[in-house]
Write a protein that holds these residues in place. Structure first.
Motif, mmCIF file in Angstrom:
data_model
loop_
_atom_site.group_PDB
_atom_site.id
_atom_site.type_symbol
_atom_site.label_atom_id
_atom_site.label_comp_id
_atom_site.label_asym_id
_atom_site.label_seq_id
_atom_site.Cartn_x
_atom_site.Cartn_y
_atom_site.Cartn_z
ATOM 1 N N ILE A 99 39.163 82.020 -10.556
ATOM 2 C CA ILE A 99 37.909 81.443 -11.058
ATOM 3 C C ILE A 99 37.391 80.390 -10.093
ATOM 4 C CG2 ILE A 99 36.925 79.991 -12.889
ATOM 5 C CD1 ILE A 99 38.797 81.534 -14.842
ATOM 6 N N GLU A 100 38.283 79.537 -9.598
ATOM 7 C CA GLU A 100 37.858 78.503 -8.655
ATOM 8 C C GLU A 100 37.313 79.128 -7.374
ATOM 9 O OE1 GLU A 100 36.727 74.997 -7.231
ATOM 10 O OE2 GLU A 100 37.416 75.404 -9.276
ATOM 11 N N GLY A 101 37.984 80.171 -6.880
ATOM 12 C CA GLY A 101 37.488 80.863 -5.690
ATOM 13 C C GLY A 101 36.128 81.482 -5.926
ATOM 14 N N TYR A 102 35.933 82.064 -7.109
ATOM 15 C CA TYR A 102 34.643 82.661 -7.434
ATOM 16 C C TYR A 102 33.565 81.590 -7.505
ATOM 17 C CZ TYR A 102 30.980 85.257 -9.730
ATOM 18 O OH TYR A 102 29.784 85.842 -10.020
ATOM 19 N N ARG A 103 33.898 80.448 -8.084
ATOM 20 C CA ARG A 103 32.913 79.365 -8.172
ATOM 21 C C ARG A 103 32.525 78.856 -6.790
ATOM 22 N NH1 ARG A 103 35.617 76.296 -13.273
ATOM 23 N NH2 ARG A 103 34.575 77.517 -14.872
ATOM 24 N N GLN A 104 33.494 78.854 -5.885
ATOM 25 C CA GLN A 104 33.223 78.379 -4.531
ATOM 26 C C GLN A 104 32.446 79.401 -3.715
ATOM 27 O OE1 GLN A 104 36.904 77.163 -2.709
ATOM 28 N NE2 GLN A 104 37.264 75.579 -4.250
ATOM 29 N N GLN A 105 32.639 80.683 -4.026
ATOM 30 C CA GLN A 105 31.963 81.724 -3.255
ATOM 31 C C GLN A 105 31.580 82.887 -4.173
ATOM 32 O OE1 GLN A 105 34.197 82.959 0.133
ATOM 33 N NE2 GLN A 105 32.510 84.132 0.991
ATOM 34 N N PRO A 106 30.568 82.685 -5.024
ATOM 35 C CA PRO A 106 30.157 83.768 -5.924
ATOM 36 C C PRO A 106 29.447 84.883 -5.156
ATOM 37 C CG PRO A 106 28.684 81.902 -6.128
ATOM 38 C CD PRO A 106 29.782 81.488 -5.193
ATOM 39 N N GLU A 107 29.287 86.032 -5.829
ATOM 40 C CA GLU A 107 28.570 87.134 -5.200
ATOM 41 C C GLU A 107 27.117 86.728 -4.940
ATOM 42 O OE1 GLU A 107 29.967 87.831 -8.381
ATOM 43 O OE2 GLU A 107 31.215 89.582 -8.171
#
Length: 85
Positions: A55-63
């Motif tokens: 989740i943190e990775g997605y928040r940092q680099q979303p699509e």
């Protein structure tokens, strides 16, 4: 093979009674019951930590909008080729 170490723990009496009933039902020794309980807890914690990192990775680099549109387009293309019968 890993080394086995004996430990002593203190439990409230009610918890010990509950553990005894459950381990008997499962046919486990006390050691086996607590080993499985510890393994299960640690496994759950590792899984939750992995979800948190994801989740943190997605928040940092979303699509990007382009990636979302491409995924939508490809999903439609794949799904329309299914027979669905």
């Amino acid at each position: 093979m890993s080394k086995t170490v004996k430990i002593a723990i203190s439990l409230p009496e009610e918890l010990l009674h509950a553990v005894e009933g459950e381990r008997r039902t499962r046919g486990e020794t006390r050691s086996g019951f607590f080993r499985h309980a510890a393994e299960h807890l640690l496994s759950q914690q590792r899984a939750q930590e992995a979800v948190t990192r994801y989740i943190e990775g997605y928040r940092q680099q979303p699509e990007t909008e382009e990636e979302i549109a491409l995924a939508h387009h490809l999903s439609i293309a794949v799904l329309t080729q299914e027979s669905w019968s």
